[in-house]
Design a protein around this motif. Structure first.
Motif, short mmCIF file in Angstrom:
data_model
loop_
_atom_site.label_atom_id
_atom_site.label_comp_id
_atom_site.label_asym_id
_atom_site.label_seq_id
_atom_site.Cartn_x
_atom_site.Cartn_y
_atom_site.Cartn_z
N ASP A 1 -1.35 9.99 6.70
CA ASP A 1 -2.70 10.41 7.08
C ASP A 1 -3.72 9.37 6.67
O ASP A 1 -4.71 9.15 7.36
N LYS A 2 -3.49 8.72 5.55
CA LYS A 2 -4.44 7.74 5.02
C LYS A 2 -4.43 6.43 5.80
O LYS A 2 -5.49 5.86 6.07
N VAL A 3 -3.27 5.93 6.17
CA VAL A 3 -3.19 4.59 6.79
C VAL A 3 -2.55 4.56 8.17
O VAL A 3 -2.51 3.52 8.80
N GLY A 4 -2.06 5.70 8.66
CA GLY A 4 -1.29 5.72 9.90
C GLY A 4 -2.01 5.17 11.12
O GLY A 4 -1.44 4.38 11.88
N ASP A 5 -3.27 5.57 11.32
CA ASP A 5 -4.00 5.09 12.50
C ASP A 5 -4.22 3.58 12.45
O ASP A 5 -4.05 2.89 13.46
N MET B 1 0.84 -1.21 0.00
CA MET B 1 0.00 0.00 0.00
C MET B 1 0.87 1.25 0.00
O MET B 1 0.58 2.22 -0.71
N MET B 2 1.91 1.22 0.82
CA MET B 2 2.80 2.39 0.90
C MET B 2 3.53 2.59 -0.43
O MET B 2 3.70 3.73 -0.88
N GLN B 3 3.91 1.51 -1.07
CA GLN B 3 4.57 1.61 -2.37
C GLN B 3 3.62 2.21 -3.41
O GLN B 3 4.04 3.03 -4.23
N GLU B 4 2.35 1.82 -3.37
CA GLU B 4 1.37 2.40 -4.29
C GLU B 4 1.23 3.90 -4.09
O GLU B 4 0.92 4.63 -5.03
N MET B 5 1.47 4.36 -2.85
CA MET B 5 1.35 5.79 -2.54
C MET B 5 2.67 6.53 -2.71
O MET B 5 2.75 7.72 -2.43
N GLY B 6 3.73 5.80 -3.13
CA GLY B 6 4.98 6.47 -3.46
C GLY B 6 6.21 6.10 -2.66
O GLY B 6 7.30 6.59 -2.94
N SER B 7 6.09 5.23 -1.67
CA SER B 7 7.25 4.83 -0.89
C SER B 7 8.17 3.93 -1.72
O SER B 7 7.71 3.09 -2.49
N GLU C 1 12.17 6.03 1.21
CA GLU C 1 12.41 7.13 0.28
C GLU C 1 11.07 7.56 -0.32
O GLU C 1 10.23 6.72 -0.66
N TRP C 2 10.88 8.86 -0.45
CA TRP C 2 9.66 9.45 -1.01
C TRP C 2 10.04 10.58 -1.95
O TRP C 2 11.12 11.16 -1.83
N ASP C 3 9.13 10.92 -2.86
CA ASP C 3 9.37 12.07 -3.74
C ASP C 3 9.36 13.37 -2.95
O ASP C 3 10.08 14.31 -3.30
N SER C 4 8.55 13.42 -1.89
CA SER C 4 8.48 14.64 -1.07
C SER C 4 7.98 14.29 0.33
O SER C 4 7.34 13.25 0.54
N HIS C 5 8.23 15.19 1.25
CA HIS C 5 7.73 15.03 2.61
C HIS C 5 6.21 15.06 2.61
O HIS C 5 5.55 14.33 3.35
N ASP C 6 5.63 15.92 1.77
CA ASP C 6 4.16 16.02 1.67
C ASP C 6 3.55 14.70 1.20
O ASP C 6 2.48 14.30 1.68
N GLN C 7 4.20 14.03 0.26
CA GLN C 7 3.71 12.75 -0.23
C GLN C 7 3.68 11.72 0.90
O GLN C 7 2.73 10.97 1.06
N MET C 8 4.73 11.70 1.71
CA MET C 8 4.79 10.78 2.85
C MET C 8 3.69 11.11 3.85
O MET C 8 3.02 10.21 4.36
N HIS C 9 3.48 12.39 4.13
CA HIS C 9 2.43 12.78 5.08
C HIS C 9 1.04 12.38 4.59
O HIS C 9 0.20 11.94 5.38
N ALA C 10 0.78 12.52 3.31
CA ALA C 10 -0.52 12.12 2.75
C ALA C 10 -0.74 10.63 2.95
O ALA C 10 -1.85 10.19 3.32
N ALA C 11 0.28 9.82 2.73
CA ALA C 11 0.17 8.37 2.94
C ALA C 11 -0.03 8.05 4.42
O ALA C 11 -0.88 7.22 4.78
#
Length: 77
Positions: free
Chosen positions: A65-69, A27-33, A53-63
């Protein structure tokens, strides 16, 4: 330019944390990890570090936010 993101956390059950990380990896890879890994401190059992590794810090935060909890609930963190 990409960014490297590192989390350091103490976990009550390393095997559970690693299993959850493995489950969420696709899932994380699909979101850019990319190149995500989990490491345990050899001198401090239970202290783990995740690095990815991510393209941006914002991209990591979006992922996150989506699955963290859900991830934290399953990982026991």
């Amino acid at each position: 330019m990409s960014v490297i993101v590192q989390y350091i956390v103490r976990v009550p059950d390393v095997d559970r944390f690693v299993a959850t990380s493995d489950k969420y990896a696709p899932m994380m890879q699909e979101m850019g990890s990319r190149n995500g890994s989990v490491y345990e401190d050899e001198n401090d059992p239970g202290l783990v570090s995740t690095i990815s590794e991510w393209d941006s810090h914002d991209q990591m935060h979006a992922a996150s936010d989506k699955v963290g909890d859900d991830f934290n609930r399953e990982a026991g963190t």
